[in-house]
Write a protein that holds these residues in place. Structure first.
Motif, PDB file in Angstrom:
ATOM      1  N   GLU A 153       0.825  -1.201   0.000  1.00  0.00           N
ATOM      2  CA  GLU A 153       0.000   0.000   0.000  1.00  0.00           C
ATOM      3  C   GLU A 153       0.860   1.251   0.000  1.00  0.00           C
ATOM      4  OE1 GLU A 153      -3.037   0.108   2.976  1.00  0.00           O
ATOM      5  OE2 GLU A 153      -3.707  -1.914   2.494  1.00  0.00           O
ATOM      6  N   ILE A 154       0.343   2.274  -0.611  1.00  0.00           N
ATOM      7  CA  ILE A 154       1.029   3.555  -0.648  1.00  0.00           C
ATOM      8  C   ILE A 154       0.630   4.327   0.604  1.00  0.00           C
ATOM      9  CG2 ILE A 154       1.206   5.743  -1.884  1.00  0.00           C
ATOM     10  CD1 ILE A 154       0.847   4.120  -4.474  1.00  0.00           C
ATOM     11  N   PRO A 155       1.613   4.838   1.344  1.00  0.00           N
ATOM     12  CA  PRO A 155       1.305   5.563   2.579  1.00  0.00           C
ATOM     13  C   PRO A 155       0.644   6.914   2.306  1.00  0.00           C
ATOM     14  CG  PRO A 155       3.651   5.612   2.143  1.00  0.00           C
ATOM     15  CD  PRO A 155       3.038   4.744   1.098  1.00  0.00           C
ATOM     16  N   LYS A 156       0.091   7.507   3.371  1.00  0.00           N
ATOM     17  CA  LYS A 156      -0.578   8.803   3.256  1.00  0.00           C
ATOM     18  C   LYS A 156       0.404   9.970   3.265  1.00  0.00           C
ATOM     19  CE  LYS A 156      -4.893   7.194   5.136  1.00  0.00           C
ATOM     20  NZ  LYS A 156      -5.886   7.257   6.185  1.00  0.00           N
ATOM     21  N   ALA A 157       1.677   9.684   3.476  1.00  0.00           N
ATOM     22  CA  ALA A 157       2.726  10.705   3.398  1.00  0.00           C
ATOM     23  C   ALA A 157       3.885  10.126   2.595  1.00  0.00           C
ATOM     24  CB  ALA A 157       3.197  11.118   4.785  1.00  0.00           C
TER      25      ALA A 157
ATOM     26  N   GLU B  95      -2.559  12.410  -0.882  1.00  0.00           N
ATOM     27  CA  GLU B  95      -3.550  11.351  -1.073  1.00  0.00           C
ATOM     28  C   GLU B  95      -2.902  10.174  -1.812  1.00  0.00           C
ATOM     29  OE1 GLU B  95      -6.813   9.300  -0.688  1.00  0.00           O
ATOM     30  OE2 GLU B  95      -6.655  11.317   0.135  1.00  0.00           O
ATOM     31  N   PRO B  96      -2.969   8.968  -1.260  1.00  0.00           N
ATOM     32  CA  PRO B  96      -2.357   7.802  -1.915  1.00  0.00           C
ATOM     33  C   PRO B  96      -2.832   7.591  -3.349  1.00  0.00           C
ATOM     34  CG  PRO B  96      -2.920   7.248   0.338  1.00  0.00           C
ATOM     35  CD  PRO B  96      -3.504   8.619   0.065  1.00  0.00           C
ATOM     36  N   ALA B  97      -4.078   7.924  -3.650  1.00  0.00           N
ATOM     37  CA  ALA B  97      -4.588   7.747  -5.014  1.00  0.00           C
ATOM     38  C   ALA B  97      -3.816   8.616  -6.012  1.00  0.00           C
ATOM     39  CB  ALA B  97      -6.074   8.080  -5.072  1.00  0.00           C
ATOM     40  N   ILE B  98      -3.368   9.786  -5.589  1.00  0.00           N
ATOM     41  CA  ILE B  98      -2.593  10.664  -6.475  1.00  0.00           C
ATOM     42  C   ILE B  98      -1.197  10.083  -6.692  1.00  0.00           C
ATOM     43  CG2 ILE B  98      -1.520  12.957  -6.659  1.00  0.00           C
ATOM     44  CD1 ILE B  98      -4.055  14.055  -5.304  1.00  0.00           C
ATOM     45  N   THR B  99      -0.608   9.542  -5.638  1.00  0.00           N
ATOM     46  CA  THR B  99       0.707   8.910  -5.769  1.00  0.00           C
ATOM     47  C   THR B  99       0.605   7.668  -6.644  1.00  0.00           C
ATOM     48  OG1 THR B  99       1.296   9.723  -3.573  1.00  0.00           O
ATOM     49  CG2 THR B  99       2.672   7.972  -4.495  1.00  0.00           C
ATOM     50  N   ARG B 100      -0.484   6.921  -6.489  1.00  0.00           N
ATOM     51  CA  ARG B 100      -0.667   5.689  -7.266  1.00  0.00           C
ATOM     52  C   ARG B 100      -0.759   5.975  -8.766  1.00  0.00           C
ATOM     53  NH1 ARG B 100      -1.175   0.806  -5.905  1.00  0.00           N
ATOM     54  NH2 ARG B 100      -1.787   1.169  -3.756  1.00  0.00           N
ATOM     55  N   LEU B 101      -1.105   7.199  -9.167  1.00  0.00           N
ATOM     56  CA  LEU B 101      -1.101   7.547 -10.584  1.00  0.00           C
ATOM     57  C   LEU B 101       0.293   7.379 -11.178  1.00  0.00           C
ATOM     58  CD1 LEU B 101      -3.200  10.852 -10.492  1.00  0.00           C
ATOM     59  CD2 LEU B 101      -3.954   8.631 -11.394  1.00  0.00           C
TER      60      LEU B 101
ATOM     61  N   LEU C 104      10.554   5.994  -7.432  1.00  0.00           N
ATOM     62  CA  LEU C 104      10.251   7.421  -7.320  1.00  0.00           C
ATOM     63  C   LEU C 104      11.423   8.082  -6.605  1.00  0.00           C
ATOM     64  CD1 LEU C 104       6.839   8.902  -6.421  1.00  0.00           C
ATOM     65  CD2 LEU C 104       8.839   9.757  -5.279  1.00  0.00           C
ATOM     66  N   ARG C 105      11.898   9.185  -7.187  1.00  0.00           N
ATOM     67  CA  ARG C 105      13.035   9.903  -6.612  1.00  0.00           C
ATOM     68  C   ARG C 105      12.650  11.369  -6.467  1.00  0.00           C
ATOM     69  NH1 ARG C 105      16.901   8.810 -10.533  1.00  0.00           N
ATOM     70  NH2 ARG C 105      17.502   6.937  -9.431  1.00  0.00           N
ATOM     71  N   LEU C 106      12.796  11.895  -5.250  1.00  0.00           N
ATOM     72  CA  LEU C 106      12.550  13.315  -4.994  1.00  0.00           C
ATOM     73  C   LEU C 106      13.837  13.950  -4.491  1.00  0.00           C
ATOM     74  CD1 LEU C 106       9.118  12.954  -3.214  1.00  0.00           C
ATOM     75  CD2 LEU C 106       9.489  14.142  -5.365  1.00  0.00           C
TER      76      LEU C 106
ATOM     77  N   GLY D  69       0.232  14.039 -17.755  1.00  0.00           N
ATOM     78  CA  GLY D  69      -0.922  14.555 -17.008  1.00  0.00           C
ATOM     79  C   GLY D  69      -0.931  14.077 -15.564  1.00  0.00           C
ATOM     80  N   ASP D  70      -0.576  12.810 -15.341  1.00  0.00           N
ATOM     81  CA  ASP D  70      -0.519  12.264 -13.980  1.00  0.00           C
ATOM     82  C   ASP D  70       0.597  12.922 -13.177  1.00  0.00           C
ATOM     83  OD1 ASP D  70      -2.602  10.551 -14.608  1.00  0.00           O
ATOM     84  OD2 ASP D  70      -1.267   8.891 -15.143  1.00  0.00           O
ATOM     85  N   ILE D  71       1.720  13.180 -13.821  1.00  0.00           N
ATOM     86  CA  ILE D  71       2.843  13.856 -13.166  1.00  0.00           C
ATOM     87  C   ILE D  71       2.414  15.265 -12.762  1.00  0.00           C
ATOM     88  CG2 ILE D  71       5.161  14.805 -13.536  1.00  0.00           C
ATOM     89  CD1 ILE D  71       5.646  12.304 -15.383  1.00  0.00           C
TER      90      ILE D  71
END
Length: 170
Positions: free
Chosen positions: A22-26, A33-39, A73-75, A150-152
């Motif tokens: 699962e994608i965490p909330k942070a 929002e995990p749904a945005i990260t999941r994009l 993912l790299r920030l 668009g997702d990015i």
């Protein structure tokens, strides 16, 4: 009875495996929002975060998200005294800030969206500088694959302002 026990064990293993994926909330200390990260990413072998970002010290540092053996993912969090030329950074050929086919988007912040990442910058007065720059890179997306642009952009429109709030920019 053995069938019930086996069923219970399989259910627990399945739940543990899905919880690990699962994608965490942070992400890297920023609520999103995990749904945005999941994009952008879907971890297949767990979500591991390697975070060297110290918001209090405002020192340039990376945060990497891995699944299995791969960085997905790299920030890069960066503070500077003067504004940085984002086009120069985006077109760089290193692992630090290069993104493919950068395009400027209309936003409250200076932002470039590429096919495999993005860079945003905003005034952010901290003890380490007056500007904050965030680079997002998605190493599993092929550089010429524009399907994710668009997702990015959606991710950066949510993540960047949320990150600025965590920094206490003044």
């Amino acid at each position: 009875m053995p069938v019930i026990l086996l069923s219970l064990v399989l259910t627990l293993v399945s739940c543990a495996r899905s919880a690990n994926n699962e994608i965490p909330k942070a992400v890297c200390g920023t609520p999103v929002e995990p749904a945005i990260t999941r994009l952008l990413v879907t971890p297949t072998e767990g979500w591991r975060e390697y975070n060297r970002v110290d918001r209090a010290q405002s020192i340039t540092a990376p945060c990497l998200i891995s699944s299995g053996d791969d960085v997905i993912l790299r920030l890069r969090f960066s503070w500077r005294t003067v504004a940085t030329d984002l086009t120069y950074l985006a077109k760089g050929s290193g692992a630090v800030s290069g993104i493919s086919e950068p395009r400027s988007v209309t936003s409250s912040y200076k932002t470039l969206i590429g096919t495999d990442g993005a860079i945003s910058q905003a005034p952010c007065r901290t003890k380490s500088g007056n500007y904050f720059t965030l680079t997002l890179q998605l190493p599993k997306i092929k550089p010429g694959d524009s399907d994710h642009r668009g997702d990015i952009e959606r991710f950066m429109r949510a993540y960047f302002p949320a990150t600025l709030r965590t920094l206490g920019c003044r």
